[in-house]
Design a protein around this motif. Structure first.
Motif, mmCIF file in Angstrom:
data_model
loop_
_atom_site.group_PDB
_atom_site.id
_atom_site.type_symbol
_atom_site.label_atom_id
_atom_site.label_comp_id
_atom_site.label_asym_id
_atom_site.label_seq_id
_atom_site.Cartn_x
_atom_site.Cartn_y
_atom_site.Cartn_z
ATOM 1 N N TYR A 199 0.848 -1.176 0.000
ATOM 2 C CA TYR A 199 0.000 0.000 0.000
ATOM 3 C C TYR A 199 0.892 1.237 0.000
ATOM 4 C CZ TYR A 199 -3.172 -3.674 1.346
ATOM 5 O OH TYR A 199 -3.881 -4.843 1.369
ATOM 6 N N ILE A 200 0.831 1.985 -1.083
ATOM 7 C CA ILE A 200 1.679 3.167 -1.234
ATOM 8 C C ILE A 200 1.065 4.359 -0.512
ATOM 9 C CG2 ILE A 200 2.559 4.866 -2.892
ATOM 10 C CD1 ILE A 200 2.889 2.640 -4.914
ATOM 11 N N GLY A 201 1.939 5.094 0.173
ATOM 12 C CA GLY A 201 1.556 6.358 0.790
ATOM 13 C C GLY A 201 2.589 7.409 0.420
ATOM 14 N N TYR A 202 2.186 8.671 0.393
ATOM 15 C CA TYR A 202 3.115 9.724 -0.014
ATOM 16 C C TYR A 202 2.626 11.092 0.417
ATOM 17 C CZ TYR A 202 -0.223 9.293 -3.913
ATOM 18 O OH TYR A 202 -1.351 9.163 -4.662
ATOM 19 N N ARG B 63 -4.599 4.550 -1.869
ATOM 20 C CA ARG B 63 -5.879 5.050 -1.381
ATOM 21 C C ARG B 63 -5.759 6.545 -1.141
ATOM 22 N NH1 ARG B 63 -8.076 0.356 2.715
ATOM 23 N NH2 ARG B 63 -7.647 -1.369 1.298
ATOM 24 N N ALA B 64 -6.814 7.254 -1.485
ATOM 25 C CA ALA B 64 -6.834 8.702 -1.276
ATOM 26 C C ALA B 64 -8.259 9.139 -0.988
ATOM 27 C CB ALA B 64 -6.314 9.424 -2.518
ATOM 28 N N GLY C 291 -13.047 1.056 -6.044
ATOM 29 C CA GLY C 291 -14.230 1.340 -5.239
ATOM 30 C C GLY C 291 -13.958 2.341 -4.147
ATOM 31 N N THR C 292 -15.008 2.603 -3.393
ATOM 32 C CA THR C 292 -14.965 3.592 -2.326
ATOM 33 C C THR C 292 -15.138 2.898 -0.985
ATOM 34 O OG1 THR C 292 -15.971 5.221 -3.802
ATOM 35 C CG2 THR C 292 -16.042 5.703 -1.452
ATOM 36 N N ILE C 293 -14.306 3.285 -0.035
ATOM 37 C CA ILE C 293 -14.482 2.839 1.343
ATOM 38 C C ILE C 293 -15.104 4.012 2.082
ATOM 39 C CG2 ILE C 293 -13.357 2.040 3.454
ATOM 40 C CD1 ILE C 293 -11.107 0.942 1.684
ATOM 41 N N MET D 266 -11.086 6.554 -1.969
ATOM 42 C CA MET D 266 -11.129 5.842 -3.234
ATOM 43 C C MET D 266 -9.933 4.890 -3.231
ATOM 44 S SD MET D 266 -12.714 5.286 -6.018
ATOM 45 C CE MET D 266 -13.853 6.665 -5.933
ATOM 46 N N VAL D 267 -10.184 3.647 -3.626
ATOM 47 C CA VAL D 267 -9.126 2.637 -3.677
ATOM 48 C C VAL D 267 -8.766 2.391 -5.139
ATOM 49 C CG1 VAL D 267 -8.488 0.251 -3.134
ATOM 50 C CG2 VAL D 267 -10.002 1.524 -1.599
ATOM 51 N N TYR D 268 -7.465 2.452 -5.418
ATOM 52 C CA TYR D 268 -6.936 2.152 -6.745
ATOM 53 C C TYR D 268 -6.014 0.946 -6.618
ATOM 54 C CZ TYR D 268 -8.470 6.840 -8.017
ATOM 55 O OH TYR D 268 -9.225 7.964 -8.259
#
Length: 179
Positions: free
Chosen positions: A94-97, A132-133, A153-155, A169-171
């Motif tokens: 899971y990428i974060g930035y 995710r953003a 999809g959307t969480i 939003m999940v990519y």
């Protein structure tokens, strides 16, 4: 030590304690800008908070659970990028930035996310990478969209952001889809 050169101007380097002052300074000078989408700013109020974050990240890196790297642009720390979580059992990351405000608009984060995706799927042999953003965070969402990620999809109410919940939003990008 982990160092990943992306191009002539850009590389990723594992966070080290000696980076703490610069990371905190960058966080602090971009605080108002970053606070719109990052809830952890409420818990990063002094240099020691950044040092504690680096210490925890170093331990998780050694255990293979995450990868927290500073983004070096022309030799200067300009942000953070990495894997917030690596799940070896499911072969996912899971990428974060985040990027300091003055470094926006240079294509830095798109190149970083592309390099991290490639590293996860090619070098680590993972099967899937997610980004995710917040649904309303159009700048952050544009990065996986530019890279050809699939909107999955959307969480709903995925994150508490200071005083309210935001949907995410999940990519996703699968290894078989990555060129």
């Amino acid at each position: 030590m982990f160092v990943h050169k992306i191009d002539e101007d850009l590389s990723l380097k594992i966070q080290e304690m000696r980076d703490a002052e610069r990371i905190f300074e960058l966080t602090d000078t971009s605080r108002d800008y970053l606070k719109e989408w990052l809830p952890w700013l409420d818990f990063t109020k002094e240099l020691q908070d950044t040092k504690d974050f680096i210490k925890a990240g170093s331990s998780n890196f050694v255990e293979g659970k995450s990868l927290g790297a500073v983004i070096l642009y022309k030799g200067e720390i300009v942000g953070i990028g990495g894997f917030n979580n690596i799940n070896h059992a499911n072969k996912t990351a899971y990428i974060g930035y985040w990027l300091g405000q003055e470094y926006q608009g240079k294509g830095i984060m798109t190149r970083v996310a592309k390099a991290l995706t490639d590293y996860a799927l090619t070098d680590l042999k993972l099967n899937k990478v997610e980004i995710r953003a917040a649904v309303e965070n159009h700048k952050s969402r544009s990065i996986p969209e530019r890279l050809g990620y699939t909107e999955e999809g959307t969480i709903r109410q995925a994150e508490w952001l200071h005083d309210h919940y935001v949907d995410h939003m999940v990519y996703g990008m699968l290894a078989e889809e990555w060129c």
